[in-house]
Design an enzyme around this catalytic site. Sequence first.
Site, PDB file in Angstrom:
ATOM      1  CE  LYS A 115      68.136 -77.155 -19.437  1.00 17.51           C
ATOM      2  NZ  LYS A 115      67.768 -77.869 -17.941  1.00 17.51           N
TER       3      LYS A 115
ATOM      4  CB  SER B 229      66.562 -80.764 -15.257  1.00 20.76           C
ATOM      5  OG  SER B 229      64.963 -81.004 -15.590  1.00 20.76           O
TER       6      SER B 229
ATOM      7  CB  SER C  90      64.827 -79.898 -18.916  1.00 19.22           C
ATOM      8  OG  SER C  90      65.558 -79.397 -17.956  1.00 19.22           O
TER       9      SER C  90
END
Length: 452
Positions: A77, A175, A151
């Site tokens: 990520k 997230s 996210s």
Amino acid sequence: MELLWAGAYEQARALREGSVRAPELLDAVLERLHAVNPVLNAFRRVYDSAREAAEAAQARIDAGESTPLLGVPIAVKDDIDVEGDFTAMGGPRQWPDATADSAAVARLRAAGAVLVGRTLTPDRCLWPFTETMTYGATRNPWNTDYTPGGSSGGTAAAVAAGVVGAGTASDGGGSVRMPACATGVFGLKTSRGMVPLAPSRELWHGLSGLGAIGRGVADAAAVVEVMAAQDGLVGAVAAPPQPLRVALVWGTPVGRPPMSEEYRRAVADTADRLRDLGHRVTETSTPLGARPSPQFMTRYLRGIADDVASLPHPELVEPRTRRIAALGARIPDRVLARVRAAEAGLHERMAGFWADHDVILQPGWTRRPTRIGRYHGSGASTTLPPVAVHVSYFPTWNVLGYPAAAVPVAVDSARMPIGVQLIGPADSERLLLSLSGQYERAHPWTDRRPGL
């Protein structure tokens, strides 16, 4: 290659057994990535260095070495440092390329994981959708009209689409869990402090921590085991738990939110399935009341403000991010300190609850995730309130720093995945992995594939 859909754990096994070689597996990953990323937009960058890493991993395998991720392609990520790349967090370059890996990435490299590339996030990782003015929209492989959540939306989309078997994720208000639920894969939010955040000390004043998303339970467990340097997490997946006391909790700090009937039924069906597995499930409520809501909002808003203020070019963040940061900047240090200190009272309240219950079962999303573009161009005041209603079951567990798993349990009438949450007390990752693994064996989901 069929092995792409098997997940990181089975890929590691195949590499150990010699049925595939690391460079060959990487070739298949890159072929799949380049085929679907033009549609999904899951990756910001693909690493040329992956080839060298795969060859080095194969040499270690040939020498008889074994780790949970040796030679396995992993997505990272775009919110933690990777040496030689800048960390975008959904926006334009703010910093030079990192001169060193973050602690978690360094452990992944040391374990021989092959870092394939960086997966996209919303601006400063703020939203439950992964759409930015800089990189565009990341799409859900089950239906590209919808978001994969956020996210960690890029990682979830890549895993769900069969590009990689697992990837890193982070969770400051849901997230890890929101995108895992939205894309039909497994996500694990870890206990506060379990995975080192270095070079950061803490994120969003203790709300956020690192975790993982994988096709199945063992895939995410392998990533967390390496990042946390804690043996036994993968082994816990295969060990069924003793009968557990499961609390089915429909309430949130803001009450019981409106919920799609399909999503409500999926949670109720999951409770029945857990009963069939020998667990006692009872409907109840936590003793927290509304207290976690101001805790979360104070730390969230001030955390965003502090993050944006630390940037060399805060003017480059999106307008609604600047607006939220401006609100957070108005929170005085003394108020933040008082809120942080009040967390101890929440743990005291939960102590008695955990004496009577082992695990909490809760919904994930309250309805199907949003369509792409639903909030494009919207301001902070027209984005935050409506999205909060749909994800109101997630933030409480960030305030308390508890671990939580997102488990796929159903699909809705549009064939979109539905997931639930399993939450435990601090440091109960092994219990959550054990229960999730038991559920996965009884009700498998990894054989379901999007049509993309």
